[in-house]
Design an enzyme around this catalytic site. Structure first.
Site: not given
Ligand SMILES: Nc1ncnc2c1ncn2[C@@H]1O[C@H](COP(=O)(O)OP(=O)(O)OP(=O)(O)O)[C@@H](O)[C@H]1O
Ligand SMILES: CC(C)(CO)[C@@H](O)C(=O)NCCC(=O)O
Length: 465
Positions: A200, A279
């Protein structure tokens, strides 16, 4: 019009955005090789070749020569995140000879379904304002469509994919995000599709550099009003924040920079070059925390509702400020009276709790999460001696308030040394990074993998530090 097989180029692209109703259609722009773009990440001025009606007609009538090694359409890049799944769909503008003979009703129906709607089922949405036209991938000209749905609906997505007959056309999708691992078996079981999994953070950086190099206005910052730099106006008041102006930032010499991806959780990456990053930090207090707490505290049922409440709220009824403790500024250490001393610090008082509104609680939640991310980002940037901090991720979707707070915090706490930057395609970079694997070089690399040769080693930066 140039078309180079195996090279990703964009001839011209139209974008229009509607965040804060900043509607603006883009002029045409140019074609460059992906490799040189990613190496230099430079945006040289481009003049698109003149396109008159006749040229367009000719192009439409003349199918492009078939690329027999290209994977069959449809082409998708997918990022299955902790909260949202992002799907980028490449819609080819022309159909080549081979496809003219072979194009099935199913393929046409999928294309029609995706491109003629902007809502899919109850929760799928296409961000039409982010659409990129006239993109060329692997010698095919077309449009990038940006679609999202909650990851909790992956099951419904698979049903839909099955009902549209996608399984009969696609046997592999390039996918990233934790869900590419978690749901891999479901994709095989439900629709007989394999996920070719990409890391990712690799995909995120490739997507950021690619989209930024294609779009001179991808990267922007929020310029504060003069009154704020003079230190007199409380920065948290709407009167100050509403005066911030969005301005394009020339990101042609980006390295090194800190990339802060605010998704459900937050990852912070030091990016030294396209293939050189690590990271450096992260925090579990991210977009998921904001939404989760708003649901708990303010009874929200959507992100949009939480953002709207926060925009109308006042966090100073919830947070304890420096002046609530000192009666004014804590001058010795430069802490202004209007700074938050203790997030939610007033909420230990039953009297205050009885009076607080949903709006104020949502605002305090947003300010708490945003400031915490800002503090960690600032520490990382100064430890790593970086000046530019690029924020992305869907937490910033329809959320200018957080962007302005981050801009203020970066600049205030670093005494102007740090610059907060933002990206128009917010949370879609991982999915774009996946789509870039249709480029022949990447594709060949993938083929070697499945041929049994050792998989491409992770890029040097992929490790946590
Ligand atoms: N329509 C929506 N529904 C839910 N959350 C949303 C929406 N639009 C924006 N957000 C926000 O965006 C965040 C998710 O962002 P993003 O899609 O970049 O991450 P993700 O890929 O789901 O999470 P991660 O990378 O941590 O696995 C949610 O936690 C919320 O704060
Ligand atoms: C676990 C991921 C990488 C998934 O996208 C993300 O949600 C994240 O970076 N969380 C924070 C984890 C931490 O560093 O505490």
């Amino acid at each position: 019009m140039t078309e180079q097989t195996g090279v990703i180029t964009i001839h011209h692209m139209r974008l229009h955005r509607c965040e804060g109703c900043l509607a603006a259609c883009r002029p045409e722009r140019g074609a460059r090789s992906l490799v040189s773009q990613l190496k230099k990440a430079r945006r040289s001025p481009y003049t698109a070749p003149p396109l008159n009606k006749e040229t367009i007609k000719m192009a439409d009538l003349k199918p492009t020569p078939p690329d027999n090694n290209a994977p069959p359409m449809p082409w998708f890049g997918m990022d299955i995140g902790g909260t949202l799944t992002k799907l980028v769909y490449f819609e080819p503008r022309e159909t080549n000879r081979r496809e003219l003979d072979k194009e099935t009703e199913i393929l046409k129906n999928i294309r029609r379904y995706l491109t003629r709607n902007s809502a899919y089922g109850k929760t799928g949405r296409r961000d039409v304002h982010l659409q990129m036209d006239n993109v060329t991938i692997r010698g095919r000209r077309g449009t990038l469509h940006f679609i999202r749905f909650p990851t909790s609906e992956v099951g419904a997505f698979l049903q839909l994919a099955r009902s549209k007959g996608m399984a009969t056309l696609v046997n592999t999708i390039y996918a990233t995000g934790g869900g590419a691992y978690k749901f891999e078996v479901d994709f095989i079981k439900e629709v007989n599709m394999n996920l070719s999994k990409l890391d990712e953070l690799d995909a995120l950086i490739a997507g950021v550099l690619f989209v930024d190099s294609m779009n001179p206005q991808e990267c922007y910052y929020w310029a504060p009003p003069d009154s704020i730099t003079s230190q007199d106006t409380p920065p948290y008041l709407e009167a100050s924040l509403s005066q911030y102006a969005r301005k394009p930032f020339d990101f042609s010499n980006p390295y090194p920079f800190l990339l802060v991806n605010i998704g459900s959780g937050v990852s912070m990456l030091v990016v030294n070059a396209p293939n050189d990053y690590y990271r450096v930090s992260g925090t579990s207090l991210g977009g998921g925390t904001f939404l989760g707490l708003c649901c708990l505290l303010a009874g929200c049922s959507s992100f949009e509702e939480a953002i709207a409440l926060a925009a109308a709220g006042d966090n100073t009824t919830v947070d304890k400020l420096v002046r609530d403790i000192y009666g004014g500024d804590y001058e010795r250490f430069g802490l202004r009276g209007d700074l938050v001393a203790s997030s939610f610090g007033h909420m230990c008082s039953a009297e205050r709790r009885a009076k607080v509104s949903r709006e104020d609680l949502a605002r305090a939640t947003l300010v708490t999460i945003t400031n915490n991310i800002g503090s960690i980002a600032r520490l990382c940037a100064s430890n790593e001696r970086l000046e530019r901090v690029v924020f992305c991720g869907n937490f910033l979707r329809v959320n200018p308030l957080s962007m302005k707070l981050l801009s203020y915090a970066m600049s205030y706490w670093s005494r102007g040394a740090l610059k907060a930057l933002f990206l128009e395609h917010e949370g879609y970079f991982g999915a774009v990074g996946c789509l870039l694997h249709y480029d022949s070089k990447n594709h060949k690399r993938e083929k070697t993998k499945s041929d049994g040769a050792p998989a491409t080693p992770p890029e040097p930066g992929a490790a946590d530090r």
